[in-house]
Design a protein around this motif. Sequence first.
Motif, mmCIF file in Angstrom:
data_model
loop_
_atom_site.group_PDB
_atom_site.id
_atom_site.type_symbol
_atom_site.label_atom_id
_atom_site.label_comp_id
_atom_site.label_asym_id
_atom_site.label_seq_id
_atom_site.Cartn_x
_atom_site.Cartn_y
_atom_site.Cartn_z
ATOM 1 N N LEU A 73 63.674 -22.891 13.501
ATOM 2 C CA LEU A 73 63.793 -22.109 14.609
ATOM 3 C C LEU A 73 63.550 -20.933 14.495
ATOM 4 C CD1 LEU A 73 64.235 -21.583 17.618
ATOM 5 C CD2 LEU A 73 66.807 -21.644 17.229
ATOM 6 N N LYS A 74 63.872 -20.168 13.304
ATOM 7 C CA LYS A 74 63.512 -18.768 12.825
ATOM 8 C C LYS A 74 62.110 -18.652 12.722
ATOM 9 C CE LYS A 74 67.750 -17.227 10.728
ATOM 10 N NZ LYS A 74 68.423 -16.690 9.648
ATOM 11 N N GLN A 75 61.542 -19.773 12.253
ATOM 12 C CA GLN A 75 60.040 -19.622 12.123
ATOM 13 C C GLN A 75 59.385 -19.476 13.491
ATOM 14 O OE1 GLN A 75 58.186 -19.051 9.203
ATOM 15 N NE2 GLN A 75 56.681 -18.459 10.876
ATOM 16 N N ALA A 76 59.828 -20.511 14.402
ATOM 17 C CA ALA A 76 59.244 -20.541 15.583
ATOM 18 C C ALA A 76 59.203 -19.241 16.370
ATOM 19 C CB ALA A 76 59.909 -21.867 16.301
ATOM 20 N N ILE A 77 60.308 -18.679 16.115
ATOM 21 C CA ILE A 77 60.651 -17.190 16.852
ATOM 22 C C ILE A 77 59.732 -16.341 16.212
ATOM 23 C CG2 ILE A 77 62.353 -15.071 16.954
ATOM 24 C CD1 ILE A 77 64.457 -17.582 17.021
ATOM 25 N N CYS A 78 59.671 -16.130 14.992
ATOM 26 C CA CYS A 78 58.472 -15.272 14.317
ATOM 27 C C CYS A 78 57.081 -15.505 14.845
ATOM 28 C CB CYS A 78 58.527 -15.382 12.633
ATOM 29 S SG CYS A 78 60.080 -15.089 11.812
ATOM 30 N N ASP A 79 56.668 -16.943 15.009
ATOM 31 C CA ASP A 79 55.302 -17.215 15.392
ATOM 32 C C ASP A 79 55.260 -16.729 16.991
ATOM 33 O OD1 ASP A 79 54.860 -18.465 13.080
ATOM 34 O OD2 ASP A 79 55.456 -20.376 13.853
ATOM 35 N N LYS A 80 56.343 -16.907 17.672
ATOM 36 C CA LYS A 80 56.291 -16.620 19.141
ATOM 37 C C LYS A 80 56.129 -14.946 19.152
ATOM 38 C CE LYS A 80 58.599 -14.672 22.934
ATOM 39 N NZ LYS A 80 57.882 -13.504 23.036
ATOM 40 N N LEU A 81 56.731 -14.410 18.394
ATOM 41 C CA LEU A 81 56.857 -12.838 18.375
ATOM 42 C C LEU A 81 55.575 -12.262 18.107
ATOM 43 C CD1 LEU A 81 60.177 -11.879 17.176
ATOM 44 C CD2 LEU A 81 59.544 -11.540 19.490
ATOM 45 N N LYS A 82 54.781 -13.005 16.934
ATOM 46 C CA LYS A 82 53.429 -12.734 16.792
ATOM 47 C C LYS A 82 52.417 -12.984 17.763
ATOM 48 C CE LYS A 82 50.062 -11.399 13.807
ATOM 49 N NZ LYS A 82 49.751 -9.909 13.618
ATOM 50 N N ARG A 83 52.678 -14.260 18.363
ATOM 51 C CA ARG A 83 51.755 -14.625 19.446
ATOM 52 C C ARG A 83 51.645 -13.934 20.623
ATOM 53 N NH1 ARG A 83 53.704 -19.634 19.701
ATOM 54 N NH2 ARG A 83 55.152 -19.174 21.503
ATOM 55 N N ASP A 84 52.820 -13.614 21.090
ATOM 56 C CA ASP A 84 53.164 -13.023 22.408
ATOM 57 C C ASP A 84 53.107 -11.755 22.421
ATOM 58 O OD1 ASP A 84 52.964 -15.751 23.546
ATOM 59 O OD2 ASP A 84 55.361 -15.650 23.836
ATOM 60 N N ALA A 280 65.267 -25.756 21.235
ATOM 61 C CA ALA A 280 64.566 -24.137 21.338
ATOM 62 C C ALA A 280 63.231 -24.312 20.462
ATOM 63 C CB ALA A 280 65.508 -23.276 20.966
ATOM 64 N N VAL A 281 63.299 -25.154 19.312
ATOM 65 C CA VAL A 281 62.017 -25.174 18.543
ATOM 66 C C VAL A 281 60.955 -25.771 19.521
ATOM 67 C CG1 VAL A 281 60.824 -26.399 16.642
ATOM 68 C CG2 VAL A 281 63.292 -25.403 16.165
ATOM 69 N N GLU A 282 61.201 -26.692 20.222
ATOM 70 C CA GLU A 282 60.129 -27.239 21.048
ATOM 71 C C GLU A 282 59.877 -26.463 22.122
ATOM 72 O OE1 GLU A 282 57.468 -29.822 22.957
ATOM 73 O OE2 GLU A 282 58.039 -29.811 20.778
ATOM 74 N N ALA A 283 60.833 -25.770 22.814
ATOM 75 C CA ALA A 283 60.430 -24.765 23.840
ATOM 76 C C ALA A 283 59.488 -23.863 23.600
ATOM 77 C CB ALA A 283 61.711 -24.070 24.214
ATOM 78 N N LEU A 284 59.618 -23.330 22.272
ATOM 79 C CA LEU A 284 58.731 -21.908 21.551
ATOM 80 C C LEU A 284 57.423 -22.300 21.081
ATOM 81 C CD1 LEU A 284 61.287 -19.558 19.968
ATOM 82 C CD2 LEU A 284 60.261 -19.348 22.210
ATOM 83 N N ASN A 285 57.477 -23.824 20.342
ATOM 84 C CA ASN A 285 56.247 -24.039 19.827
ATOM 85 C C ASN A 285 55.498 -25.205 20.741
ATOM 86 O OD1 ASN A 285 56.901 -23.010 17.454
ATOM 87 N ND2 ASN A 285 57.906 -24.798 16.440
#
Length: 400
Positions: A73-84, A280-285
């Motif tokens: 989940l922490k990685q998914a959050i990092c990916d989201k913050l970079k992407r968005d 939440a991992v699925e929500a973000l990814n």
Amino acid sequence: MPFLSTTLARVKPSPTIAVTTLAGELKAKGMDVIGLGAGEPDFDTPQNIKDAAVAAIAAGKTKYTAPDGIPELKQAICDKLKRDNGLDYTPAQVSVGTGGKQTLYNALIATLNDGDEVIIPAPYWVSYPDMVLLGGGTPVTVEATLDNNFKITADQLEAAITPKTKWFIFNSPSNPTGAGYSRAELKELTDVLLRHPHVWIMTDDMYEHLAYDGFEFATPAEVEPQLYDRTLTCNGVSKAYAMTGWRIGYAAGPEEIIKAMRKVQSQSTSNPCSISQWAAVEALNGTQDFLEPNNVMFKRRRDLVLDALGKIDGITCPTPEGAFYVYPNIAGLIGKTTPKGVLIDNDETFAKALLEDTGVAVVFGAAFGLSPNFRISYATSDENLKEACKRLASFCDGLS
């Protein structure tokens, strides 16, 4: 010797409890109550997210996790913050909490000392000032006026900063007004903050994806990269992903702050629900395709409510850029009397009389630090909104 903590005496009970309790009592007595107070989408959680939760249960992912979140989940959050948002963070810079509220609370508890000041634009989400008080700090409110569409100015922020200021809490789009700061408006605020290196920025970006009429969301560290090292960027999956009950919020910032937040959480709640984390991992990814259709529905509801409010004498309401709230001003109704003889002397009296006379439940403006106003959440069906607005108009027309 008093039994209760003196710290508890610093905070007041939730100002929304009285209206909520009254609404429940009236509903139990058979009144047709339309609730416009809930700060949550009426949409169901998307199916792919629910499926991910079921799969996590089936796979036995039901044990304790790291106190502040699983690595995935922490990685998914990092990916989201970079992407968005164009922001680069590592998992070590991320904290996952049981909802956005816990994340903000952990940060304040971990950093505030007696006498520290926290600047909070008003109207504000009801919990900000009391969380600051519980942490031993002093909330300093800055009123965002109706004339400026409920957004503070750079001059107001500058005037509020003192040597004791530790945090500036920034929420856009806003709860309760829906007001969103443009990139240019936000740059004016970040220019002020650059001149005061002792002030840290705590963002509440929970309504990021709920934006209308071409409004483009931006967050402070994105607009002014020089503030990156003293910004805690907070968000969650509750609103855009219709996951309020899943209770997952998160923050990204300097490792020193994240470690301190982890220490607080490890000695209070420990980890958020493991199943919710995998959802939440699925929500973000996963697919984000549902966001735009949901926004189309929210915008239609917003416009429906604004159109109805615009036809009521004594009410003024700017058009919000995001979230799912409007924050009508009722200055033109103060001093009037209901057919039952109740004097509308403030927005709390207005909300109570509206509920008792019509069954429409709203939240009064004093709860959010700016009066005379009330908050409508349009996160409900078109039918409910139309009927509620009809009752509201009739109630206001009946005032004398």
